[in-house]
Design a protein around this motif. Sequence first.
Motif, PDB file in Angstrom:
ATOM      1  N   MET A 101      21.984  -3.502  -6.604  1.00 62.03           N
ATOM      2  CA  MET A 101      21.263  -2.478  -5.854  1.00 62.03           C
ATOM      3  C   MET A 101      20.521  -1.519  -6.792  1.00 62.03           C
ATOM      4  O   MET A 101      19.423  -1.079  -6.485  1.00 62.03           O
ATOM      5  N   ASP A 102      21.139  -1.202  -7.931  1.00 59.28           N
ATOM      6  CA  ASP A 102      20.474  -0.318  -8.881  1.00 59.28           C
ATOM      7  C   ASP A 102      19.198  -0.953  -9.410  1.00 59.28           C
ATOM      8  O   ASP A 102      18.194  -0.262  -9.634  1.00 59.28           O
ATOM      9  N   TRP A 103      19.227  -2.276  -9.616  1.00 57.72           N
ATOM     10  CA  TRP A 103      18.021  -2.955 -10.102  1.00 57.72           C
ATOM     11  C   TRP A 103      16.896  -2.851  -9.081  1.00 57.72           C
ATOM     12  O   TRP A 103      15.741  -2.587  -9.440  1.00 57.72           O
ATOM     13  N   ILE A 104      17.215  -3.032  -7.814  1.00 58.33           N
ATOM     14  CA  ILE A 104      16.196  -2.896  -6.769  1.00 58.33           C
ATOM     15  C   ILE A 104      15.651  -1.478  -6.763  1.00 58.33           C
ATOM     16  O   ILE A 104      14.439  -1.255  -6.716  1.00 58.33           O
ATOM     17  N   ARG A 105      16.537  -0.512  -6.815  1.00 61.24           N
ATOM     18  CA  ARG A 105      16.131   0.902  -6.808  1.00 61.24           C
ATOM     19  C   ARG A 105      15.186   1.231  -7.957  1.00 61.24           C
ATOM     20  O   ARG A 105      14.211   1.960  -7.785  1.00 61.24           O
ATOM     21  N   ASN A 106      15.483   0.692  -9.143  1.00 61.26           N
ATOM     22  CA  ASN A 106      14.727   1.053 -10.341  1.00 61.26           C
ATOM     23  C   ASN A 106      13.508   0.179 -10.591  1.00 61.26           C
ATOM     24  O   ASN A 106      12.659   0.537 -11.409  1.00 61.26           O
ATOM     25  N   THR A 107      13.416  -0.958  -9.897  1.00 59.64           N
ATOM     26  CA  THR A 107      12.367  -1.922 -10.211  1.00 59.64           C
ATOM     27  C   THR A 107      11.346  -2.105  -9.088  1.00 59.64           C
ATOM     28  O   THR A 107      10.148  -2.196  -9.337  1.00 59.64           O
ATOM     29  N   LEU A 108      11.822  -2.153  -7.861  1.00 63.61           N
ATOM     30  CA  LEU A 108      10.947  -2.466  -6.726  1.00 63.61           C
ATOM     31  C   LEU A 108      10.492  -1.195  -6.016  1.00 63.61           C
ATOM     32  O   LEU A 108      11.022  -0.120  -6.252  1.00 63.61           O
ATOM     33  N   GLY A 137      20.872  -0.362   0.335  1.00 65.53           N
ATOM     34  CA  GLY A 137      22.244  -0.694   0.688  1.00 65.53           C
ATOM     35  C   GLY A 137      22.317  -1.538   1.939  1.00 65.53           C
ATOM     36  O   GLY A 137      21.295  -1.968   2.486  1.00 65.53           O
ATOM     37  N   ARG A 138      23.542  -1.787   2.381  1.00 70.58           N
ATOM     38  CA  ARG A 138      23.814  -2.641   3.532  1.00 70.58           C
ATOM     39  C   ARG A 138      23.968  -1.813   4.805  1.00 70.58           C
ATOM     40  O   ARG A 138      24.651  -0.788   4.817  1.00 70.58           O
ATOM     41  N   ALA A 139      23.342  -2.290   5.877  1.00 65.64           N
ATOM     42  CA  ALA A 139      23.311  -1.548   7.138  1.00 65.64           C
ATOM     43  C   ALA A 139      24.682  -1.473   7.790  1.00 65.64           C
ATOM     44  O   ALA A 139      25.366  -2.488   7.952  1.00 65.64           O
ATOM     45  N   ARG A 140      25.089  -0.258   8.119  1.00 71.74           N
ATOM     46  CA  ARG A 140      26.232  -0.008   9.014  1.00 71.74           C
ATOM     47  C   ARG A 140      25.642   0.645  10.258  1.00 71.74           C
ATOM     48  O   ARG A 140      25.187   1.782  10.215  1.00 71.74           O
ATOM     49  N   THR A 141      25.641  -0.072  11.346  1.00 71.01           N
ATOM     50  CA  THR A 141      24.883   0.327  12.521  1.00 71.01           C
ATOM     51  C   THR A 141      25.727   1.083  13.533  1.00 71.01           C
ATOM     52  O   THR A 141      26.886   0.736  13.786  1.00 71.01           O
ATOM     53  N   LEU A 172      20.027  -5.889   4.386  1.00 71.76           N
ATOM     54  CA  LEU A 172      19.618  -5.008   3.297  1.00 71.76           C
ATOM     55  C   LEU A 172      18.553  -4.025   3.775  1.00 71.76           C
ATOM     56  O   LEU A 172      17.508  -4.434   4.287  1.00 71.76           O
ATOM     57  N   VAL A 173      18.836  -2.750   3.600  1.00 71.85           N
ATOM     58  CA  VAL A 173      17.906  -1.678   3.959  1.00 71.85           C
ATOM     59  C   VAL A 173      17.353  -1.080   2.671  1.00 71.85           C
ATOM     60  O   VAL A 173      18.113  -0.748   1.753  1.00 71.85           O
ATOM     61  N   PHE A 174      16.033  -0.947   2.603  1.00 73.42           N
ATOM     62  CA  PHE A 174      15.373  -0.392   1.420  1.00 73.42           C
ATOM     63  C   PHE A 174      14.372   0.658   1.891  1.00 73.42           C
ATOM     64  O   PHE A 174      13.514   0.384   2.720  1.00 73.42           O
ATOM     65  N   ALA A 175      14.525   1.874   1.373  1.00 77.61           N
ATOM     66  CA  ALA A 175      13.645   2.976   1.769  1.00 77.61           C
ATOM     67  C   ALA A 175      13.183   3.731   0.537  1.00 77.61           C
ATOM     68  O   ALA A 175      13.923   3.883  -0.433  1.00 77.61           O
ATOM     69  N   ASP A 176      11.942   4.174   0.578  1.00 76.23           N
ATOM     70  CA  ASP A 176      11.448   5.157  -0.381  1.00 76.23           C
ATOM     71  C   ASP A 176      10.440   6.033   0.348  1.00 76.23           C
ATOM     72  O   ASP A 176      10.369   5.971   1.592  1.00 76.23           O
ATOM     73  N   PHE A 177       9.670   6.833  -0.367  1.00 78.42           N
ATOM     74  CA  PHE A 177       8.803   7.811   0.306  1.00 78.42           C
ATOM     75  C   PHE A 177       7.805   7.153   1.253  1.00 78.42           C
ATOM     76  O   PHE A 177       7.351   7.769   2.220  1.00 78.42           O
ATOM     77  N   ASP A 178       7.451   5.892   1.010  1.00 73.92           N
ATOM     78  CA  ASP A 178       6.500   5.198   1.877  1.00 73.92           C
ATOM     79  C   ASP A 178       7.090   4.783   3.213  1.00 73.92           C
ATOM     80  O   ASP A 178       6.350   4.493   4.153  1.00 73.92           O
ATOM     81  N   GLY A 179       8.424   4.696   3.318  1.00 79.29           N
ATOM     82  CA  GLY A 179       9.030   4.295   4.576  1.00 79.29           C
ATOM     83  C   GLY A 179      10.250   3.426   4.369  1.00 79.29           C
ATOM     84  O   GLY A 179      10.848   3.406   3.292  1.00 79.29           O
TER      85      GLY A 179
END
Length: 214
Positions: free
Chosen positions: A1-8, A43-47, A161-168
């Motif tokens: 997850m850290d790699w996704i955060r720092n790379t994508l 991270g992983r969705a907990r709904t 897998l949920v991925f969010a940044d300032f764009d959405g």
Amino acid sequence: MDWIRNTLHVAAVCDILDDLGYRRQAMHQRLRPLDPDNAVIVGRARTFRWMETDYVVEDDPYGLEIDAMDSLKPGDVVVHSTDPGGTNAPWGELMSTLAKRQGVAGCICDSLIRDCRQIIAMKFPVFHAGIRPVDSKGRGRVMAYDVPVRCGDVLINPGELVFADFDGVVVIPRPIEDEVIRLAADKIGKENESRRELLNGRSLREVFDEFGVL
């Protein structure tokens, strides 16, 4: 997850989802980060599946909401189902306090939130659809958790897998997760090369013809 955060970044992932035919994985633009400086969530969705209510259950006013919160684990992303009427604010300071203590990655709340200054001060990332001080008690109730829910016009399954940044916010389906991550990393590499060539004076047409990204 850290790699996704720092790379994508979310826009690149969204482009890859489009290319693979998954064109409805980006949440509605009403979902915005509370704090632009703490807007990255992976991270992983907990709904949490909410229903609107007009009464208080006196002997158990919060019901499954408490059980769901106590079940959170490190790396989870809390995903609240859409509240079309904007009836209540199910996320606030105490929820953020518990979630941060548990190592939760963030919260995506397609409803209202409150206690915003306190949440910002603790640097817990939250996306929301509005701000209002109304409690969930007597207005909304969790009817189930860890079930498929709709949030921001996207149907999300628990564990996706949920991925969010300032764009959405984007949601990556499990069957294509590895492929999306690999292709998004490749796309970002090409974007970096394209940027360098543009700064060196080449035309957009030349750069696009060589690298195929825009």
